[in-house]
Design a protein around this motif. Structure first.
Motif, PDB file in Angstrom:
ATOM      1  N   TYR A   5      35.963  49.463  41.569  1.00  0.00           N
ATOM      2  CA  TYR A   5      36.826  50.219  40.662  1.00  0.00           C
ATOM      3  C   TYR A   5      37.651  51.266  41.395  1.00  0.00           C
ATOM      4  O   TYR A   5      38.774  51.578  40.979  1.00  0.00           O
ATOM      5  CB  TYR A   5      35.982  50.879  39.570  1.00  0.00           C
ATOM      6  N   LEU A   8      40.421  49.091  42.504  1.00  0.00           N
ATOM      7  CA  LEU A   8      41.177  48.497  41.396  1.00  0.00           C
ATOM      8  C   LEU A   8      42.083  49.520  40.719  1.00  0.00           C
ATOM      9  O   LEU A   8      43.277  49.242  40.470  1.00  0.00           O
ATOM     10  CB  LEU A   8      40.199  47.907  40.370  1.00  0.00           C
ATOM     11  N   ILE A 111      43.182  42.231  40.290  1.00  0.00           N
ATOM     12  CA  ILE A 111      41.724  42.162  40.143  1.00  0.00           C
ATOM     13  C   ILE A 111      41.123  41.250  41.214  1.00  0.00           C
ATOM     14  O   ILE A 111      40.095  41.566  41.817  1.00  0.00           O
ATOM     15  CB  ILE A 111      41.345  41.664  38.737  1.00  0.00           C
ATOM     16  N   TRP A 115      38.499  42.307  44.062  1.00  0.00           N
ATOM     17  CA  TRP A 115      37.225  41.592  44.121  1.00  0.00           C
ATOM     18  C   TRP A 115      36.972  41.038  45.524  1.00  0.00           C
ATOM     19  O   TRP A 115      35.872  41.146  46.058  1.00  0.00           O
ATOM     20  CB  TRP A 115      37.229  40.484  43.085  1.00  0.00           C
TER      21      TRP A 115
END
Length: 248
Positions: A5, A8, A111, A115
């Motif tokens: 996060y 992100l 995303i 990831w």
């Protein structure tokens, strides 16, 4: 897994800045006219890649990883995907569905890059971090969303009901800045749990607008203003509630 996060959110922030604040409208027109051959689109896609590269590199140095290859790979993916997604959008008719699909596709790529960078397990979702950094990023993104992105969303939504006020002698672009300030105040009041103040803003705007709408004697103007106000308010409320739930 907070690292996911913490990458992100800055990448989303970077995307919003480059896509809505560093892209002049003339670039959008150039893209829609020349499609694959648009030089402005290539510059725009490269800016996304450059800023994403810097964001990922700063994130990696913060963690002490210093993996340039990952930053280069993700930046290349964001650059190429943004170019082709925007080319596809250039053939659309500028509908709200095309706008939402375009932004969803960009978000999906972001995303995936976050990831991959974290080497996360594809079948497990990391828990949402309750850290000051994540909360700060959420608030920054929320304020970015309610300005230029919200204006674009509202403009496209109202484009099916074109209205031109030939008698308007107001200040240039005053309506746009009033909308910015209105949404800024509404979001701020939501974040500080002052929902009553939101009603005060809407009531105050209605009072000032009432005279103009009465004198205009134009039902289309009244409906256009009401649609714009309600859509702007609903959008800001939705963003505010989501942001509030993430930082609670």
């Amino acid at each position: 897994m907070n690292e996911f996060y913490l990458l992100l959110l800055p990448l989303i922030f970077t995307h919003l800045v480059v896509d809505f604040y560093l892209q002049p409208f003339s670039w959008v027109l150039d893209r829609n006219r020349y499609h694959f051959q648009s030089k402005k689109l290539r510059i725009h896609a490269c800016l996304h890649g450059l800023f994403s590269f810097i964001t990922i590199l700063c994130w990696e140095y913060t963690l002490g990883w210093e993996d340039w290859s990952n930053a280069v790979m993700c930046a290349a993916l964001i650059t190429s995907s943004h170019y082709f997604i925007d080319v596809a959008k250039s053939f659309s008719k500028g509908t709200i569905a095309a706008f939402l699909l375009d932004q969803t596709a960009h978000l999906a790529i972001i995303i995936v890059c976050a990831w991959i960078s974290c080497e996360s397990d594809w079948f497990s979702m990391p828990n949402w971090p309750q850290s000051p950094f994540s909360k700060a990023w959420v608030i920054l993104i929320a304020y970015l969303l309610i300005t230029s992105p919200a204006s674009v969303f509202i403009s496209i939504s109202l484009s099916k009901w074109p209205w031109i006020n030939t008698l308007d002698d107001g200040l240039p672009n005053a309506g746009q800045y009033i909308g910015f300030l209105e949404r800024f105040l509404i979001l701020t009041f939501i974040l500080v749990d002052s929902y009553a103040a939101v009603g005060f803003i809407l009531a105050a705007k209605s009072v000032f607008r009432f005279g103009d709408l009465t004198q205009a004697k134009d039902k289309r103007l009244t409906e256009y203003v009401m649609l714009g106000t309600l859509l702007s308010t609903a959008l800001t409320l939705a963003i505010g509630v989501i942001a509030k739930s993430l930082i609670a």
